[in-house]
Write a protein that holds these residues in place. Structure first.
Motif, short mmCIF file in Angstrom:
data_model
loop_
_atom_site.label_atom_id
_atom_site.label_comp_id
_atom_site.label_asym_id
_atom_site.label_seq_id
_atom_site.Cartn_x
_atom_site.Cartn_y
_atom_site.Cartn_z
N LYS A 98 1.01 -1.54 -0.32
CA LYS A 98 -0.05 0.08 0.15
C LYS A 98 1.03 0.88 0.32
CE LYS A 98 -3.32 2.48 3.19
NZ LYS A 98 -4.12 2.36 4.24
N ASP A 99 1.97 0.95 0.72
CA ASP A 99 2.73 2.07 0.66
C ASP A 99 4.18 2.86 -0.47
OD1 ASP A 99 1.71 3.37 3.44
OD2 ASP A 99 4.07 2.51 4.49
N MET A 100 4.03 1.70 -0.74
CA MET A 100 4.85 1.41 -1.96
C MET A 100 4.10 1.93 -3.55
SD MET A 100 6.39 -2.02 -2.60
CE MET A 100 6.69 -2.09 -3.43
N ARG A 101 2.58 2.14 -3.49
CA ARG A 101 1.19 2.48 -4.21
C ARG A 101 1.54 3.64 -4.16
NH1 ARG A 101 -0.50 -2.16 -4.07
NH2 ARG A 101 -2.07 -1.88 -1.77
N LEU A 102 1.42 4.06 -2.88
CA LEU A 102 1.30 5.44 -1.99
C LEU A 102 2.33 6.56 -3.48
CD1 LEU A 102 -0.08 5.32 1.14
CD2 LEU A 102 -1.45 5.90 -1.30
N LEU A 103 3.91 5.51 -3.23
CA LEU A 103 4.91 6.79 -2.72
C LEU A 103 5.39 6.43 -4.65
CD1 LEU A 103 6.47 5.87 0.60
CD2 LEU A 103 5.57 8.05 -0.27
N ASN A 104 4.40 5.92 -5.31
CA ASN A 104 5.17 5.80 -6.11
C ASN A 104 6.84 4.48 -6.22
OD1 ASN A 104 4.78 4.76 -9.50
ND2 ASN A 104 5.97 6.76 -9.49
N ILE A 105 6.48 3.67 -5.40
CA ILE A 105 7.78 2.82 -5.37
C ILE A 105 7.48 1.10 -6.12
CG2 ILE A 105 9.55 1.29 -4.03
CD1 ILE A 105 9.06 3.58 -2.19
N SER A 106 8.55 1.00 -6.28
CA SER A 106 8.48 -0.73 -7.99
C SER A 106 8.84 -1.21 -6.99
CB SER A 106 9.28 0.08 -9.01
OG SER A 106 10.40 -0.18 -8.80
N GLU A 109 12.98 -1.34 -7.37
CA GLU A 109 13.63 -0.63 -6.50
C GLU A 109 13.50 -0.91 -4.64
OE1 GLU A 109 11.89 4.55 -6.80
OE2 GLU A 109 10.83 3.08 -7.60
#
Length: 121
Positions: A98-106, A109
């Motif tokens: 969820k945090d990855m989606r919000l922060l646009n982290i692949s 990465e």
């Protein structure tokens, strides 16, 4: 023990019990603290400890012996590892994604940072 307000106390007692098992403080086949003993040690209501012990019993981590208390099952360590892995996938990983989606982290990465961190250790 200091309790976190973001998680039910009985679940924190389960986590505490897992820590005792993984650290070797509670050994397979040996008696674990009674509900009353642990409630006094942790300064919580005995019903809260009982709820945690009911979970541990359902997961076959502890077993009751009539008139003698609860004992750590011989394969408690593997049951704890399975329970912690399940919690990781159900809770921790879900929150991470969820945090990855919000922060646009692949994922790439994350993998890159994982290997960088792993090389340092």
């Amino acid at each position: 023990m200091e309790f976190n307000s973001n998680k039910p106390i009985y679940k924190q007692i389960i986590d505490y019990s897992f820590g005792q098992i993984l650290s070797g403080a509670w050994s397979p086949g040996e008696r674990v603290p009674s509900v009353r003993e642990l409630s006094v040690t942790l300064s919580v209501n005995s019903h809260t400890v009982l709820k945690a012990y009911e979970y541990l019993q359902a997961e076959e981590i502890i077993t009751p012996k009539r008139g003698m208390g609860f004992y750590l099952s011989p394969d408690a360590m593997s049951h704890v590892n399975m329970a912690r892995r399940q919690e990781f996938f159900d809770t921790t990983l879900r929150e991470l994604f969820k945090d990855m989606r919000l922060l646009n982290i692949s994922i790439d990465e994350v993998v890159e940072h994982y290997y960088k961190t792993d090389e340092k250790h």
